[in-house]
Write a protein that holds these residues in place. Structure first.
Motif, PDB file in Angstrom:
ATOM      1  N   GLY A 116      90.250 -15.698  20.194  1.00  0.00           N
ATOM      2  CA  GLY A 116      90.031 -15.575  18.760  1.00  0.00           C
ATOM      3  C   GLY A 116      89.506 -14.213  18.351  1.00  0.00           C
ATOM      4  N   ALA A 117      89.627 -13.224  19.235  1.00  0.00           N
ATOM      5  CA  ALA A 117      89.174 -11.874  18.908  1.00  0.00           C
ATOM      6  C   ALA A 117      89.985 -11.303  17.762  1.00  0.00           C
ATOM      7  CB  ALA A 117      89.289 -10.968  20.142  1.00  0.00           C
ATOM      8  N   ARG A 118      89.340 -10.469  16.970  1.00  0.00           N
ATOM      9  CA  ARG A 118      90.053  -9.811  15.873  1.00  0.00           C
ATOM     10  C   ARG A 118      91.091  -8.825  16.406  1.00  0.00           C
ATOM     11  NH1 ARG A 118      86.480  -5.716  12.990  1.00  0.00           N
ATOM     12  NH2 ARG A 118      87.402  -4.344  14.577  1.00  0.00           N
ATOM     13  N   GLU A 119      90.735  -8.178  17.510  1.00  0.00           N
ATOM     14  CA  GLU A 119      91.600  -7.157  18.085  1.00  0.00           C
ATOM     15  C   GLU A 119      91.283  -7.018  19.566  1.00  0.00           C
ATOM     16  OE1 GLU A 119      93.028  -2.590  16.875  1.00  0.00           O
ATOM     17  OE2 GLU A 119      91.329  -3.558  15.875  1.00  0.00           O
ATOM     18  N   VAL A 120      92.305  -6.752  20.369  1.00  0.00           N
ATOM     19  CA  VAL A 120      92.127  -6.539  21.803  1.00  0.00           C
ATOM     20  C   VAL A 120      92.924  -5.302  22.202  1.00  0.00           C
ATOM     21  CG1 VAL A 120      92.475  -7.468  24.126  1.00  0.00           C
ATOM     22  CG2 VAL A 120      91.833  -9.011  22.261  1.00  0.00           C
ATOM     23  N   ILE A 121      92.275  -4.380  22.902  1.00  0.00           N
ATOM     24  CA  ILE A 121      92.959  -3.189  23.401  1.00  0.00           C
ATOM     25  C   ILE A 121      92.687  -3.038  24.890  1.00  0.00           C
ATOM     26  CG2 ILE A 121      92.791  -2.037  21.162  1.00  0.00           C
ATOM     27  CD1 ILE A 121      90.599  -0.247  22.429  1.00  0.00           C
ATOM     28  N   ALA A 122      93.588  -2.369  25.590  1.00  0.00           N
ATOM     29  CA  ALA A 122      93.434  -2.159  27.029  1.00  0.00           C
ATOM     30  C   ALA A 122      92.501  -0.987  27.297  1.00  0.00           C
ATOM     31  CB  ALA A 122      94.789  -1.900  27.673  1.00  0.00           C
ATOM     32  N   GLN A 123      91.763  -1.080  28.381  1.00  0.00           N
ATOM     33  CA  GLN A 123      90.984   0.064  28.845  1.00  0.00           C
ATOM     34  C   GLN A 123      91.930   1.052  29.513  1.00  0.00           C
ATOM     35  OE1 GLN A 123      87.583  -0.572  31.608  1.00  0.00           O
ATOM     36  NE2 GLN A 123      88.416   1.202  32.704  1.00  0.00           N
ATOM     37  N   THR A 124      91.871   2.302  29.109  1.00  0.00           N
ATOM     38  CA  THR A 124      92.683   3.305  29.790  1.00  0.00           C
ATOM     39  C   THR A 124      92.157   3.467  31.210  1.00  0.00           C
ATOM     40  OG1 THR A 124      91.267   5.085  28.971  1.00  0.00           O
ATOM     41  CG2 THR A 124      93.197   4.553  27.661  1.00  0.00           C
ATOM     42  N   SER A 125      93.044   3.692  32.139  1.00  0.00           N
ATOM     43  CA  SER A 125      92.756   3.794  33.577  1.00  0.00           C
ATOM     44  C   SER A 125      92.204   2.496  34.146  1.00  0.00           C
ATOM     45  CB  SER A 125      91.767   4.942  33.879  1.00  0.00           C
ATOM     46  OG  SER A 125      90.449   4.620  33.453  1.00  0.00           O
ATOM     47  N   PHE A 159      83.166   3.547  28.641  1.00  0.00           N
ATOM     48  CA  PHE A 159      84.595   3.288  28.830  1.00  0.00           C
ATOM     49  C   PHE A 159      85.270   2.964  27.500  1.00  0.00           C
ATOM     50  CE2 PHE A 159      83.769   2.633  33.451  1.00  0.00           C
ATOM     51  CZ  PHE A 159      84.803   3.420  33.932  1.00  0.00           C
ATOM     52  N   LEU A 160      84.555   2.284  26.605  1.00  0.00           N
ATOM     53  CA  LEU A 160      85.110   2.020  25.286  1.00  0.00           C
ATOM     54  C   LEU A 160      85.333   3.331  24.542  1.00  0.00           C
ATOM     55  CD1 LEU A 160      85.955   0.310  22.902  1.00  0.00           C
ATOM     56  CD2 LEU A 160      83.524  -0.046  22.367  1.00  0.00           C
ATOM     57  N   ARG A 161      84.344   4.193  24.546  1.00  0.00           N
ATOM     58  CA  ARG A 161      84.495   5.476  23.851  1.00  0.00           C
ATOM     59  C   ARG A 161      85.631   6.298  24.451  1.00  0.00           C
ATOM     60  NH1 ARG A 161      80.001   7.644  25.087  1.00  0.00           N
ATOM     61  NH2 ARG A 161      80.717   9.305  26.475  1.00  0.00           N
ATOM     62  N   TRP A 162      85.696   6.359  25.782  1.00  0.00           N
ATOM     63  CA  TRP A 162      86.758   7.127  26.428  1.00  0.00           C
ATOM     64  C   TRP A 162      88.141   6.559  26.093  1.00  0.00           C
ATOM     65  CZ3 TRP A 162      83.639   6.689  31.558  1.00  0.00           C
ATOM     66  CH2 TRP A 162      82.628   7.672  31.577  1.00  0.00           C
ATOM     67  N   SER A 163      88.257   5.243  26.063  1.00  0.00           N
ATOM     68  CA  SER A 163      89.551   4.623  25.776  1.00  0.00           C
ATOM     69  C   SER A 163      89.986   4.899  24.352  1.00  0.00           C
ATOM     70  CB  SER A 163      89.478   3.104  26.033  1.00  0.00           C
ATOM     71  OG  SER A 163      89.276   2.833  27.405  1.00  0.00           O
ATOM     72  N   LEU A 164      89.058   4.834  23.412  1.00  0.00           N
ATOM     73  CA  LEU A 164      89.393   5.118  22.014  1.00  0.00           C
ATOM     74  C   LEU A 164      89.783   6.580  21.838  1.00  0.00           C
ATOM     75  CD1 LEU A 164      86.642   3.049  20.144  1.00  0.00           C
ATOM     76  CD2 LEU A 164      89.051   2.458  20.491  1.00  0.00           C
ATOM     77  N   GLU A 165      89.069   7.486  22.506  1.00  0.00           N
ATOM     78  CA  GLU A 165      89.402   8.908  22.422  1.00  0.00           C
ATOM     79  C   GLU A 165      90.763   9.191  23.040  1.00  0.00           C
ATOM     80  OE1 GLU A 165      86.133  10.778  24.375  1.00  0.00           O
ATOM     81  OE2 GLU A 165      84.796  10.675  22.630  1.00  0.00           O
ATOM     82  N   GLU A 166      91.071   8.542  24.151  1.00  0.00           N
ATOM     83  CA  GLU A 166      92.335   8.765  24.854  1.00  0.00           C
ATOM     84  C   GLU A 166      93.528   8.263  24.049  1.00  0.00           C
ATOM     85  OE1 GLU A 166      95.044   9.884  27.777  1.00  0.00           O
ATOM     86  OE2 GLU A 166      92.902  10.331  27.743  1.00  0.00           O
ATOM     87  N   THR A 167      93.373   7.097  23.431  1.00  0.00           N
ATOM     88  CA  THR A 167      94.494   6.476  22.723  1.00  0.00           C
ATOM     89  C   THR A 167      94.564   6.854  21.247  1.00  0.00           C
ATOM     90  OG1 THR A 167      93.167   4.506  22.222  1.00  0.00           O
ATOM     91  CG2 THR A 167      94.447   4.503  24.274  1.00  0.00           C
ATOM     92  N   GLY A 168      93.447   7.307  20.692  1.00  0.00           N
ATOM     93  CA  GLY A 168      93.418   7.627  19.269  1.00  0.00           C
ATOM     94  C   GLY A 168      93.379   6.402  18.375  1.00  0.00           C
ATOM     95  N   ILE A 169      93.090   5.241  18.955  1.00  0.00           N
ATOM     96  CA  ILE A 169      93.017   4.007  18.170  1.00  0.00           C
ATOM     97  C   ILE A 169      91.748   4.021  17.321  1.00  0.00           C
ATOM     98  CG2 ILE A 169      92.772   1.496  18.304  1.00  0.00           C
ATOM     99  CD1 ILE A 169      94.404   1.564  20.879  1.00  0.00           C
ATOM    100  N   ASP A 170      91.884   3.619  16.066  1.00  0.00           N
ATOM    101  CA  ASP A 170      90.754   3.550  15.149  1.00  0.00           C
ATOM    102  C   ASP A 170      90.345   2.095  14.980  1.00  0.00           C
ATOM    103  OD1 ASP A 170      88.808   4.170  13.295  1.00  0.00           O
ATOM    104  OD2 ASP A 170      90.205   4.275  11.605  1.00  0.00           O
ATOM    105  N   ILE A 171      89.183   1.751  15.490  1.00  0.00           N
ATOM    106  CA  ILE A 171      88.699   0.376  15.430  1.00  0.00           C
ATOM    107  C   ILE A 171      87.750   0.216  14.243  1.00  0.00           C
ATOM    108  CG2 ILE A 171      87.352  -1.401  16.625  1.00  0.00           C
ATOM    109  CD1 ILE A 171      90.032  -0.952  17.881  1.00  0.00           C
ATOM    110  N   LYS A 172      87.995  -0.794  13.422  1.00  0.00           N
ATOM    111  CA  LYS A 172      87.106  -1.075  12.305  1.00  0.00           C
ATOM    112  C   LYS A 172      85.747  -1.529  12.835  1.00  0.00           C
ATOM    113  CE  LYS A 172      90.910  -2.650   9.331  1.00  0.00           C
ATOM    114  NZ  LYS A 172      91.461  -3.811   8.579  1.00  0.00           N
ATOM    115  N   PRO A 173      84.692  -1.410  12.031  1.00  0.00           N
ATOM    116  CA  PRO A 173      83.364  -1.869  12.475  1.00  0.00           C
ATOM    117  C   PRO A 173      83.415  -3.317  12.962  1.00  0.00           C
ATOM    118  CG  PRO A 173      83.171  -0.638  10.440  1.00  0.00           C
ATOM    119  CD  PRO A 173      84.651  -0.821  10.686  1.00  0.00           C
ATOM    120  N   TYR A 174      82.668  -3.602  13.997  1.00  0.00           N
ATOM    121  CA  TYR A 174      82.684  -4.929  14.609  1.00  0.00           C
ATOM    122  C   TYR A 174      81.246  -5.366  14.865  1.00  0.00           C
ATOM    123  CZ  TYR A 174      82.258  -1.785  18.592  1.00  0.00           C
ATOM    124  OH  TYR A 174      81.848  -0.775  19.425  1.00  0.00           O
TER     125      TYR A 174
END
Length: 294
Positions: A116-125, A159-174
């Protein structure tokens, strides 16, 4: 103990089990360091301990992420059936691969539906293929044969910060985020080696030993991070699923921002003592994901 918990405890006691040796943290002087770049700085030590690892096959549906920190589900993967998922990940590579992204997209969609997560993204590496020592084609990543957790609060956020920086995904506040780790065999049964998982309720935060892991240059994202070793505790309750098939997917908590110091879910590879010479050398794929909740 509630009636439901008591009933499950009674069921657990009847489960078949194997007796195997797992490696807990031993006596370590100072801050624990696992360093593949400068091995002379490594100071970790292990103490083998014989434990019972119960087979959940007959009662797999009674285990869930919220209560135990892990679940075994049935999930068919088109990407997992493709030989290139194994072949392209036997050597250390970059984070981008068409087959990896297909596999990660399959799992992310499933996790979103399951949790039931709002959004799921993969960890890079975060995708690794491992092989047992008997495999003819060996992976660069060998089975982790010691009891551990891959994340601390610090490393989960990094790892969350690195993954967001690597992919450029913009996550809304959670309000809350969780790390889910997934593990499946892509070789057939029976396996010579598999993964044991510990019921999170049977472990305490005092069992943890924080460790610095160094697998590359310290200034490279993802190459220097915290993880946790674990001290032996007879209260730990260990489980596995025998004769896993490629459609069997183990999902377990790696981190939960609501309970950042929880021990969900300690795990270790182990050689199945019931395996015969006909056992198939294990090839497994693991991947990690961030799930966001409002």
């Amino acid at each position: 103990m509630t009636n439901l918990a008591a009933k499950q405890s009674d069921i657990v006691e009847t489960l078949p089990f194997v007796t195997a040796e797992v490696n807990y943290a031993g006596e370590i002087s100072g801050r624990a360091v696992f360093d593949t770049v400068e091995p002379d700085k490594m100071n970790i030590a292990f103490v083998p301990s014989t434990v019972q690892i119960r087979d959940v096959r007959k009662v797999r549906d009674t285990f869930n992420l919220d209560t135990h920190g892990f679940a075994y589900v049935r999930h068919s993967s088109e990407a997992a059936a493709r030989p290139e998922l194994r072949d392209q990940n036997l050597t250390l590579q970059g984070v981008h691969s068409e087959i990896n992204e297909v596999y990660q997209s399959e799992i992310a969609a499933y996790l979103q539906q399951l949790t039931g997560a709002r959004e799921v993204i993969a960890q890079t590496s975060g995708l690794l293929v491992r092989t047992s020592n008997r495999a003819k084609k060996k992976s660069w990543a060998t089975p982790a044969t010691f009891v551990h957790l891959d994340f601390t609060e610090d490393s989960a956020n990094k790892f969350l910060r690195w993954s967001l920086e690597e992919t450029g995904i913009d996550i809304k506040p959670y309000r809350r985020f969780m790390v889910f780790q997934t593990w499946r065999v892509i070789s057939g049964p029976p396996q010579d080696s598999t993964l044991a998982i510990c019921d999170g309720r049977s472990a305490s935060g005092t069992d943890a030993v924080v460790m610095d892991s160094v697998i590359g240059p310290r200034d490279k994202p993802g190459a220097f991070f915290e993880s946790r070793l674990c001290l032996a505790n007879p209260a730990h309750q260990w489980y596995y699923l025998s004769d896993m098939e490629p459609e069997d997917l183990l999902i377990f908590k790696g981190f939960d921002s609501d309970i950042p110091h929880s021990m969900n879910a300690m795990h270790t590879a182990f050689d199945d003592p019931s395996a015969t010479d006909q056992a198939i050398p294990r090839v497994s794929v693991e991947a990690r994901f961030f799930a966001f909740f409002d």
